[in-house]
Design an enzyme around this catalytic site. Sequence first.
Site, mmCIF file in Angstrom:
data_model
loop_
_atom_site.group_PDB
_atom_site.id
_atom_site.type_symbol
_atom_site.label_atom_id
_atom_site.label_comp_id
_atom_site.label_asym_id
_atom_site.label_seq_id
_atom_site.Cartn_x
_atom_site.Cartn_y
_atom_site.Cartn_z
ATOM 1 N N ARG A 1 40.278 47.845 31.249
ATOM 2 C CA ARG A 1 39.852 47.320 32.550
ATOM 3 C C ARG A 1 40.659 47.848 33.689
ATOM 4 N NH1 ARG A 1 38.568 40.720 31.499
ATOM 5 N NH2 ARG A 1 39.590 40.953 33.570
ATOM 6 N N ARG B 1 47.111 38.293 38.931
ATOM 7 C CA ARG B 1 46.159 37.293 38.272
ATOM 8 C C ARG B 1 46.705 36.150 37.870
ATOM 9 N NH1 ARG B 1 43.899 41.742 34.577
ATOM 10 N NH2 ARG B 1 42.672 40.299 33.361
ATOM 11 N N LYS C 1 40.625 34.006 25.402
ATOM 12 C CA LYS C 1 39.293 33.015 25.737
ATOM 13 C C LYS C 1 38.131 33.820 25.435
ATOM 14 C CE LYS C 1 40.012 32.614 30.251
ATOM 15 N NZ LYS C 1 41.063 33.185 30.497
ATOM 16 N N ARG D 1 45.595 46.178 26.311
ATOM 17 C CA ARG D 1 44.271 45.822 25.938
ATOM 18 C C ARG D 1 43.304 46.893 26.017
ATOM 19 N NH1 ARG D 1 41.412 40.191 28.170
ATOM 20 N NH2 ARG D 1 41.378 41.465 30.376
HETATM 21 P P1 AMP Z 1 38.043 37.442 33.716
HETATM 22 O O1 AMP Z 1 37.097 38.554 33.045
HETATM 23 O O2 AMP Z 1 37.924 35.947 33.415
HETATM 24 O O3 AMP Z 1 39.500 37.902 33.683
HETATM 25 O O4 AMP Z 1 37.882 37.677 35.387
HETATM 26 C C1 AMP Z 1 38.017 39.103 36.229
HETATM 27 C C2 AMP Z 1 38.215 38.622 37.582
HETATM 28 O O5 AMP Z 1 36.684 38.381 37.951
HETATM 29 C C3 AMP Z 1 39.147 37.784 38.196
HETATM 30 O O6 AMP Z 1 40.179 38.358 38.449
HETATM 31 C C4 AMP Z 1 38.469 37.260 39.528
HETATM 32 O O7 AMP Z 1 38.401 38.130 40.468
HETATM 33 C C5 AMP Z 1 36.730 37.146 38.991
HETATM 34 N N1 AMP Z 1 36.549 35.976 38.553
HETATM 35 C C6 AMP Z 1 36.017 35.709 37.298
HETATM 36 N N2 AMP Z 1 35.799 34.151 37.081
HETATM 37 C C7 AMP Z 1 35.863 33.689 38.307
HETATM 38 C C8 AMP Z 1 35.723 32.310 38.775
HETATM 39 N N3 AMP Z 1 35.591 31.416 37.847
HETATM 40 N N4 AMP Z 1 36.282 32.153 40.030
HETATM 41 C C9 AMP Z 1 36.640 33.340 40.994
HETATM 42 N N5 AMP Z 1 36.671 34.427 40.332
HETATM 43 C C10 AMP Z 1 36.289 34.761 39.264
#
Ligand code: AMP
Length: 214
Positions: A158, A169, A13, A125
């Site tokens: 990360r 996740r 994404k 990654r």
């Molecule tokens: P991402 O970078 O999208 O993989 O998000 C990293 C982390 O941020 C996730 O594992 C969640 O802990 C938090 N997070 C990101 N987007 C959301 C969302 N829409 N709702 C709740 N937590 C989020």
Amino acid sequence: MYLILLGAPGVGKGTQSKYLVENKGFVQLSTGDILRAEVKAKTDLGIIAKKCMDNGTLVSDELVVAMIKNKLIEIPENVIFDGFPRTITQAEKFVEILSDLNRTLDKVINISLDDTLIEERLAGRLVCKGCGRSYHKLFSKPKNIDICDDCGGDLYQRSDDNLESVRNRLEVYHSTTKPLIDYYSKSGILYNLDGNKESRDLFNDIVKVLEEEI
Ligand code: AMP
């Protein structure tokens, strides 16, 4: 145009959002990126969010929805929502926010990929601290290890890309986020794409969806 990129962590994404920003004039709204910036700045929100992010659980709907609402007031059009919504509650609140702002959601693109491939991708990654570009230690190496080909920024892994957090996740994705596929398929604006291909090929598929060729 308002576009949601839906899919598990690691399906691409972020990479596709960057292509859309560079080539199609979109603005990327990544809730993960916004939250990481809050954590780095040690704001109240960042302090609350850090625990959830480290162990791979979700930050509360209330906080994330408020965050999106504030950002949307600043950005009127051509937005990609990357990583939002992640729960049915967020999707329902999003309808209310859009209606209050007199805006509509145009398309939802769901990218799928097997969990085993996701684990492999996330374990290797590397992300650029400067521009956010993603690499892979084995499959998509930068020319110089630790340095971004595009902007010369430092690459890092990360903290939530370790196996334990990745598995959490994925579990959260299957139980809480995946039901959004059904939710949006009922609205007739959902497009399903296969994420198991070169990122440029996936981008071409996304462009076809945007140009209504699929
Ligand atoms: P991402 O970078 O999208 O993989 O998000 C990293 C982390 O941020 C996730 O594992 C969640 O802990 C938090 N997070 C990101 N987007 C959301 C969302 N829409 N709702 C709740 N937590 C989020």
